[in-house]
Scaffold this motif. Structure first.
Motif, PDB file in Angstrom:
ATOM      1  N   ALA A   1       1.387   6.528 -11.114  1.00  0.00           N
ATOM      2  CA  ALA A   1       1.887   6.445  -9.340  1.00  0.00           C
ATOM      3  C   ALA A   1       1.051   6.316  -8.078  1.00  0.00           C
ATOM      4  O   ALA A   1       1.937   5.261  -7.696  1.00  0.00           O
ATOM      5  CB  ALA A   1       2.407   7.986  -8.942  1.00  0.00           C
ATOM      6  N   ASP A   2      -0.351   6.344  -8.249  1.00  0.00           N
ATOM      7  CA  ASP A   2      -1.050   6.110  -7.161  1.00  0.00           C
ATOM      8  C   ASP A   2      -1.667   4.804  -7.314  1.00  0.00           C
ATOM      9  O   ASP A   2      -1.589   4.115  -6.137  1.00  0.00           O
ATOM     10  CB  ASP A   2      -2.245   7.003  -7.628  1.00  0.00           C
ATOM     11  CG  ASP A   2      -2.197   8.565  -6.834  1.00  0.00           C
ATOM     12  OD1 ASP A   2      -1.391   9.270  -6.129  1.00  0.00           O
ATOM     13  OD2 ASP A   2      -3.081   9.391  -7.134  1.00  0.00           O
TER      14      ASP A   2
ATOM     15  N   ARG B   1       0.303  11.140 -12.472  1.00  0.00           N
ATOM     16  CA  ARG B   1      -0.653  11.284 -10.946  1.00  0.00           C
ATOM     17  C   ARG B   1      -1.551   9.470 -11.260  1.00  0.00           C
ATOM     18  O   ARG B   1      -1.272   8.465 -10.379  1.00  0.00           O
ATOM     19  CB  ARG B   1      -1.027  12.413 -11.124  1.00  0.00           C
ATOM     20  CG  ARG B   1      -1.664  11.796  -9.837  1.00  0.00           C
ATOM     21  CD  ARG B   1      -2.581  12.614  -9.061  1.00  0.00           C
ATOM     22  NE  ARG B   1      -1.759  14.493  -8.700  1.00  0.00           N
ATOM     23  CZ  ARG B   1      -2.263  15.275  -9.140  1.00  0.00           C
ATOM     24  NH1 ARG B   1      -3.661  15.700 -10.351  1.00  0.00           N
ATOM     25  NH2 ARG B   1      -1.160  16.245  -9.048  1.00  0.00           N
TER      26      ARG B   1
ATOM     27  N   ARG C   1       9.753   4.447  -5.390  1.00  0.00           N
ATOM     28  CA  ARG C   1       9.064   4.237  -3.945  1.00  0.00           C
ATOM     29  C   ARG C   1      10.308   4.157  -2.933  1.00  0.00           C
ATOM     30  O   ARG C   1      10.249   4.322  -2.160  1.00  0.00           O
ATOM     31  CB  ARG C   1       9.401   2.582  -4.097  1.00  0.00           C
ATOM     32  CG  ARG C   1      10.860   2.157  -4.612  1.00  0.00           C
ATOM     33  CD  ARG C   1      10.018   0.458  -4.097  1.00  0.00           C
ATOM     34  NE  ARG C   1       9.630  -0.509  -5.350  1.00  0.00           N
ATOM     35  CZ  ARG C   1       8.861  -1.831  -5.321  1.00  0.00           C
ATOM     36  NH1 ARG C   1       8.904  -2.350  -4.164  1.00  0.00           N
ATOM     37  NH2 ARG C   1       8.150  -1.954  -6.297  1.00  0.00           N
TER      38      ARG C   1
ATOM     39  N   ARG D   1       7.865  12.605 -10.436  1.00  0.00           N
ATOM     40  CA  ARG D   1       8.270  13.574 -10.852  1.00  0.00           C
ATOM     41  C   ARG D   1       8.241  14.294 -12.063  1.00  0.00           C
ATOM     42  O   ARG D   1       8.268  12.999 -13.110  1.00  0.00           O
ATOM     43  CB  ARG D   1       9.925  14.041 -10.483  1.00  0.00           C
ATOM     44  CG  ARG D   1      10.348  14.046  -9.019  1.00  0.00           C
ATOM     45  CD  ARG D   1       9.253  14.995  -8.172  1.00  0.00           C
ATOM     46  NE  ARG D   1       9.591  15.450  -6.785  1.00  0.00           N
ATOM     47  CZ  ARG D   1       9.444  14.301  -5.858  1.00  0.00           C
ATOM     48  NH1 ARG D   1       7.912  13.845  -6.176  1.00  0.00           N
ATOM     49  NH2 ARG D   1       9.282  14.741  -4.345  1.00  0.00           N
TER      50      ARG D   1
ATOM     51  N   TYR E   1       3.378   5.027  -5.160  1.00  0.00           N
ATOM     52  CA  TYR E   1       5.088   5.499  -5.766  1.00  0.00           C
ATOM     53  C   TYR E   1       4.786   7.111  -5.863  1.00  0.00           C
ATOM     54  O   TYR E   1       3.446   7.579  -5.882  1.00  0.00           O
ATOM     55  CB  TYR E   1       6.308   5.347  -7.223  1.00  0.00           C
ATOM     56  CG  TYR E   1       5.607   4.046  -7.543  1.00  0.00           C
ATOM     57  CD1 TYR E   1       5.665   2.762  -6.689  1.00  0.00           C
ATOM     58  CD2 TYR E   1       6.867   3.546  -8.578  1.00  0.00           C
ATOM     59  CE1 TYR E   1       6.358   1.783  -6.876  1.00  0.00           C
ATOM     60  CE2 TYR E   1       7.470   2.416  -8.640  1.00  0.00           C
ATOM     61  CZ  TYR E   1       7.314   1.624  -8.119  1.00  0.00           C
ATOM     62  OH  TYR E   1       7.384   0.437  -8.361  1.00  0.00           O
ATOM     63  N   GLU E   2       6.008   7.605  -5.644  1.00  0.00           N
ATOM     64  CA  GLU E   2       5.664   9.469  -5.949  1.00  0.00           C
ATOM     65  C   GLU E   2       6.176  10.097  -7.431  1.00  0.00           C
ATOM     66  O   GLU E   2       6.971   9.141  -8.146  1.00  0.00           O
ATOM     67  CB  GLU E   2       6.293   9.724  -4.604  1.00  0.00           C
ATOM     68  CG  GLU E   2       8.032   9.505  -4.749  1.00  0.00           C
ATOM     69  CD  GLU E   2       8.920  11.097  -3.770  1.00  0.00           C
ATOM     70  OE1 GLU E   2       8.941  12.206  -3.742  1.00  0.00           O
ATOM     71  OE2 GLU E   2       9.039   9.771  -2.920  1.00  0.00           O
TER      72      GLU E   2
END
Length: 143
Positions: free
Chosen positions: A64-65, A61, A91, A72, A69-70
Motif C-alpha cells: 500500500a505504501d 502496509r 486509492r 484494509r 493507497y490505503e
C-alpha cells in the motif's frame, strides 16, 4: 482514475509474495500492481507481520505504501507471527470495512472481506467490494 464513471478493479493471489524463484519480494508485487493503474486491488494470501526493522514483512502496509493507497486487512488466521488473509488496497476513500468468517466446518479458516469504497462526492454511488479466497476442496465448494 481518468473517467469518473469507470473504476478499475484488480484481483491477485500473491501467495505470500513468494515468486517462482521462492524468494519473498513484496516490491515485485507492488511493481506489477503499479502497471495495472488499478483504483482498487483485492489481494489474497497476504502475510502481515509488524516489524520495525523490516517493513516488507507487513506485506499489506508495504505494498500500500509503495503504491500510495490505503489498505484494509481481513485476518483469517495467524501465520509466521502475523495476520494472514485478504487485503483490499484503494486509492479511493474507504467508507466501511468488515471481515466475515465463511469457514466451513473443520476446513482452513476463510473470510470474505467487504470494503465499501466511495466513488466520488458524498451522494455518488458506493462500491461494495467483496474479496474472497475460497477453498479448493470438492466438499467445501458447494457450501
Amino acid at each position: 482514475m481518468s473517467d469518473p464513471r469507470r473504476i478499475r478493479v484488480v484481483t491477485y493471489n500473491v501467495h505470500k509474495c513468494q515468486g517462482l524463484d521462492r524468494r519473498v519480494r513484496p516490491a515485485r508485487i507492488a511493481a506489477v500492481l503499479r502497471e495495472t493503474e488499478a483504483d482498487v486491488v483485492a489481494l489474497q494470501e497476504v502475510v502481515s507481520v509488524d516489524d520495525d526493522e523490516r517493513r516488507e514483512l507487513h506485506q499489506a502496509r508495504f505494498i500500500a505504501d509503495e503504491l500510495g493507497y490505503e489498505f484494509r486487512l481481513g485476518e483469517n488466521r495467524r501465520h509466521a507471527g502475523g495476520a494472514y488473509g485478504n487485503v483490499v488496497l484503494s486509492r479511493l476513500p474507504v467508507a466501511r470495512c468488515c471481515n466475515y468468517d465463511i469457514t466451513w466446518r473443520w476446513r482452513e479458516p476463510r473470510g470474505a472481506l467487504r470494503v465499501d469504497v466511495q466513488t466520488g462526492s458524498p451522494d455518488a454511488p458506493v462500491l461494495h467490494l467483496f474479496n474472497v479466497h475460497l477453498g479448493t476442496a470438492f466438499i467445501e465448494r458447494p457450501h
